[in-house]
Design an enzyme around this catalytic site. Sequence first.
Site, PDB file in Angstrom:
ATOM      1  N   SER A 102       0.780  -1.278   0.009  1.00  0.00           N
ATOM      2  CA  SER A 102       0.147   0.089   0.459  1.00  0.00           C
ATOM      3  C   SER A 102       1.231   1.264   0.178  1.00  0.00           C
ATOM      4  O   SER A 102       2.000   0.903   0.409  1.00  0.00           O
ATOM      5  CB  SER A 102      -1.205   0.305   1.259  1.00  0.00           C
ATOM      6  OG  SER A 102      -2.444  -0.575   0.781  1.00  0.00           O
TER       7      SER A 102
ATOM      8  N   PRO B  70      -7.544  -0.115  -7.205  1.00  0.00           N
ATOM      9  CA  PRO B  70      -6.935   0.758  -6.635  1.00  0.00           C
ATOM     10  C   PRO B  70      -7.886   1.098  -5.623  1.00  0.00           C
ATOM     11  O   PRO B  70      -9.216   1.312  -5.812  1.00  0.00           O
ATOM     12  CB  PRO B  70      -6.600   2.537  -7.778  1.00  0.00           C
ATOM     13  CG  PRO B  70      -7.732   1.492  -8.277  1.00  0.00           C
ATOM     14  CD  PRO B  70      -7.853   0.956  -8.124  1.00  0.00           C
TER      15      PRO B  70
ATOM     16  N   ARG C 295      -7.275   3.432  -1.916  1.00  0.00           N
ATOM     17  CA  ARG C 295      -6.891   4.562  -1.519  1.00  0.00           C
ATOM     18  C   ARG C 295      -6.774   6.496  -1.915  1.00  0.00           C
ATOM     19  O   ARG C 295      -6.973   7.034  -2.362  1.00  0.00           O
ATOM     20  CB  ARG C 295      -5.647   5.100  -1.156  1.00  0.00           C
ATOM     21  CG  ARG C 295      -5.456   5.371  -0.357  1.00  0.00           C
ATOM     22  CD  ARG C 295      -3.694   5.414   1.167  1.00  0.00           C
ATOM     23  NE  ARG C 295      -3.310   4.395   0.602  1.00  0.00           N
ATOM     24  CZ  ARG C 295      -3.040   3.622   2.154  1.00  0.00           C
ATOM     25  NH1 ARG C 295      -3.294   4.627   2.787  1.00  0.00           N
ATOM     26  NH2 ARG C 295      -2.937   2.611   2.638  1.00  0.00           N
TER      27      ARG C 295
ATOM     28  N   CYS D 226      -9.272   9.068  25.456  1.00  0.00           N
ATOM     29  CA  CYS D 226      -9.049   8.630  26.726  1.00  0.00           C
ATOM     30  C   CYS D 226      -7.282   7.662  26.217  1.00  0.00           C
ATOM     31  O   CYS D 226      -7.549   6.717  27.198  1.00  0.00           O
ATOM     32  CB  CYS D 226      -9.385   8.194  27.660  1.00  0.00           C
ATOM     33  SG  CYS D 226     -10.143   9.236  28.766  1.00  0.00           S
ATOM     34  N   GLU D 227      -6.798   8.236  25.916  1.00  0.00           N
ATOM     35  CA  GLU D 227      -5.417   7.795  25.404  1.00  0.00           C
ATOM     36  C   GLU D 227      -4.241   8.938  24.781  1.00  0.00           C
ATOM     37  O   GLU D 227      -4.354   9.452  23.944  1.00  0.00           O
ATOM     38  CB  GLU D 227      -5.267   6.377  24.934  1.00  0.00           C
ATOM     39  CG  GLU D 227      -5.550   6.248  23.389  1.00  0.00           C
ATOM     40  CD  GLU D 227      -5.376   4.748  23.340  1.00  0.00           C
ATOM     41  OE1 GLU D 227      -6.802   4.029  23.979  1.00  0.00           O
ATOM     42  OE2 GLU D 227      -4.560   4.442  22.704  1.00  0.00           O
TER      43      GLU D 227
ATOM     44  N   TYR E 287     -10.183   4.763   4.287  1.00  0.00           N
ATOM     45  CA  TYR E 287      -9.469   4.199   5.689  1.00  0.00           C
ATOM     46  C   TYR E 287      -9.727   4.520   7.293  1.00  0.00           C
ATOM     47  O   TYR E 287      -8.907   4.418   7.710  1.00  0.00           O
ATOM     48  CB  TYR E 287      -8.254   2.995   6.105  1.00  0.00           C
ATOM     49  CG  TYR E 287      -8.159   2.410   4.504  1.00  0.00           C
ATOM     50  CD1 TYR E 287      -8.612   1.097   4.292  1.00  0.00           C
ATOM     51  CD2 TYR E 287      -7.529   2.734   3.408  1.00  0.00           C
ATOM     52  CE1 TYR E 287      -8.683   0.322   3.618  1.00  0.00           C
ATOM     53  CE2 TYR E 287      -6.733   2.432   2.430  1.00  0.00           C
ATOM     54  CZ  TYR E 287      -7.848   1.259   2.882  1.00  0.00           C
ATOM     55  OH  TYR E 287      -7.805   0.138   0.899  1.00  0.00           O
TER      56      TYR E 287
HETATM   57  N1  LLP Z   1      -6.835  -4.962  -3.731  1.00  0.00           N
HETATM   58  C1  LLP Z   1      -6.633  -5.813  -2.469  1.00  0.00           C
HETATM   59  C2  LLP Z   1      -6.383  -7.451  -2.719  1.00  0.00           C
HETATM   60  C3  LLP Z   1      -6.052  -5.189  -0.660  1.00  0.00           C
HETATM   61  O1  LLP Z   1      -5.888  -5.752  -0.181  1.00  0.00           O
HETATM   62  C4  LLP Z   1      -6.286  -3.794  -0.925  1.00  0.00           C
HETATM   63  C5  LLP Z   1      -5.945  -3.430   0.474  1.00  0.00           C
HETATM   64  C6  LLP Z   1      -6.518  -3.682  -2.365  1.00  0.00           C
HETATM   65  C7  LLP Z   1      -6.607  -3.811  -3.464  1.00  0.00           C
HETATM   66  C8  LLP Z   1      -6.735  -1.510  -1.751  1.00  0.00           C
HETATM   67  O2  LLP Z   1      -5.605  -0.901  -1.306  1.00  0.00           O
HETATM   68  P1  LLP Z   1      -5.472   0.985  -1.399  1.00  0.00           P
HETATM   69  O3  LLP Z   1      -5.283   1.514  -2.888  1.00  0.00           O
HETATM   70  O4  LLP Z   1      -6.324   1.356  -1.099  1.00  0.00           O
HETATM   71  O5  LLP Z   1      -4.190   0.952  -1.092  1.00  0.00           O
HETATM   72  N2  LLP Z   1      -5.965  -0.131   6.428  1.00  0.00           N
HETATM   73  C9  LLP Z   1      -4.729   0.514   5.592  1.00  0.00           C
HETATM   74  C10 LLP Z   1      -4.377  -0.433   4.360  1.00  0.00           C
HETATM   75  C11 LLP Z   1      -4.901  -1.788   3.907  1.00  0.00           C
HETATM   76  C12 LLP Z   1      -4.973  -2.101   2.816  1.00  0.00           C
HETATM   77  C13 LLP Z   1      -5.125  -3.634   2.323  1.00  0.00           C
HETATM   78  N3  LLP Z   1      -5.672  -3.867   1.577  1.00  0.00           N
HETATM   79  C14 LLP Z   1      -4.219   1.679   5.470  1.00  0.00           C
HETATM   80  O6  LLP Z   1      -5.096   3.003   5.784  1.00  0.00           O
HETATM   81  O7  LLP Z   1      -3.161   2.565   5.281  1.00  0.00           O
END
Ligand code: LLP
Length: 465
Positions: free
Chosen positions: A238, A319, A321, A393-394, A423
């Site tokens: 990511s 994509p 994010r 509270c942290e 996210y």
């Molecule tokens: N495809 C698959 C199979 C994935 O596991 C993910 C993200 C994506 C696509 C999309 O990835 P992106 O383009 O959004 O980076 N919670 C973490 C990110 C976890 C990503 C998990 N998988 C954060 O907030 O940075």
Amino acid sequence: MHIHEAGAMHGDFASLRPSWLGVPDNVNALLPRLWARGVERADDGVLHVGGLPVEHLAAEFGTPAYVLDEDDFRARCRSWSEAFGGDDVYYAAKAFCSKAVLRAAAEEGLMVDVCTAGELAVALAAGIEPRRLGFHGNNKSEAELREAVDVRVGRIIADSYTEIERLEAIAAEAGIRPHVMVRVNVGVEAHTHEYIATAHEDQKFGFSLSDGDAYEAARRVGTSKHLYLAGLHSHIGSQIFDTSAFEVSALRLVRLFARLQEELDEDMAELDLGGGFGMAYTSQDDPLPPADIAASLRKIVEEDCAAAGIAVPRLSVEPGRALIGPAVFTLYQVGTVKPVTLSAGASRLYVSVDGGMSDNVRTALYDATYSATLASRASTAAPALARVVGRHCEAGDIVVKDEFLPADVAPGDLLAVPGTGAYCRSMGSNYNHVPRPPVVAVRDGEARVILARETVDDLLRLDVG
Ligand code: LLP
């Protein structure tokens, strides 16, 4: 406007601020790549989105609130879909999942990737055609797989032998032959500015390439009379900013693709390189435009296929994010401001807002960096090194670890934190029994709630004693 390092007069901050954070010449300036296209500071100093002043949004919808510039999101979807024209772009719903957003993505030509029955339910409720959905997950339940097969999801990405067995049984019983992709752990791990091409394969996702599992899984799917082998998939990380990590993963996938085609005589259609494309959270980040990413990924895959002597398969990417992240900012109200002196002459302004780690856990969880700006007015005060913290509270409840805000920031001011579309709401919690904020979408000069604010009554309703 540019933000750059100032001279020695700002030296007091030097020991406290990270090296990438310059003292701004103009603390009211917005760095365009951090913000949705429709956001600007108007002549009266107030932040506007799609022509609407944030004060009005705060008055009508309350704070904290996630504010989505829907035109910006749609424009990003279009630029990805145009850049990959002829191939498929799946919006990764895990980044942010609501009916309005999934519908907008689909209207702009995107497919949708879901990874639970919950996300699937939202996609179906949004009216997305099932054939335009991909279903991910390393531990899909039998019920989830059965539903995915029954509604005829376009592709199911298999992640274990157990799942392949379950899918075969479900497909045989239903008399439906689902399209199955095999998720390959290619041994490449990429993060923000670096990647490792020999990543340890010690993680839960996918079938390992190096020990032959990926080949064996594809063979089992490909030779099953109940399943159709649609292609190979990989996702390498990511917040990735260049395409060199994809070069290695694509090469490894294409070689496996070629071997499967030759040995199994399989006519697989698709190669998915996953998601993970970076977005800008602070001045440190400078993502590539989707057209450059598409051109570069296509070139890599074409060259690899030519070397392997196979036709270029259909390419897909996922994509999340990069599409929704920059389209949203969180609007908070400042509750308290507390200067904390840390050493002679060096102090940090702790600015507490009415949200925190329940609406954005990424700073606490990943040490993520964010930016912030005073949104309800411009200020002529000097920049002060600030930390935007929440109400939980942290001590780790930090929203923006390091940012320059005007020294006169005060209780009652509105503060905007850009880049919170991905996210943040999707990983939100009710920690300390704080209800989750609404999502307000702005389009054509009008604002509407697309996800309602939770209330304490909502939480009490679930507390059945
Ligand atoms: N495809 C698959 C199979 C994935 O596991 C993910 C993200 C994506 C696509 C999309 O990835 P992106 O383009 O959004 O980076 N919670 C973490 C990110 C976890 C990503 C998990 N998988 C954060 O907030 O940075």
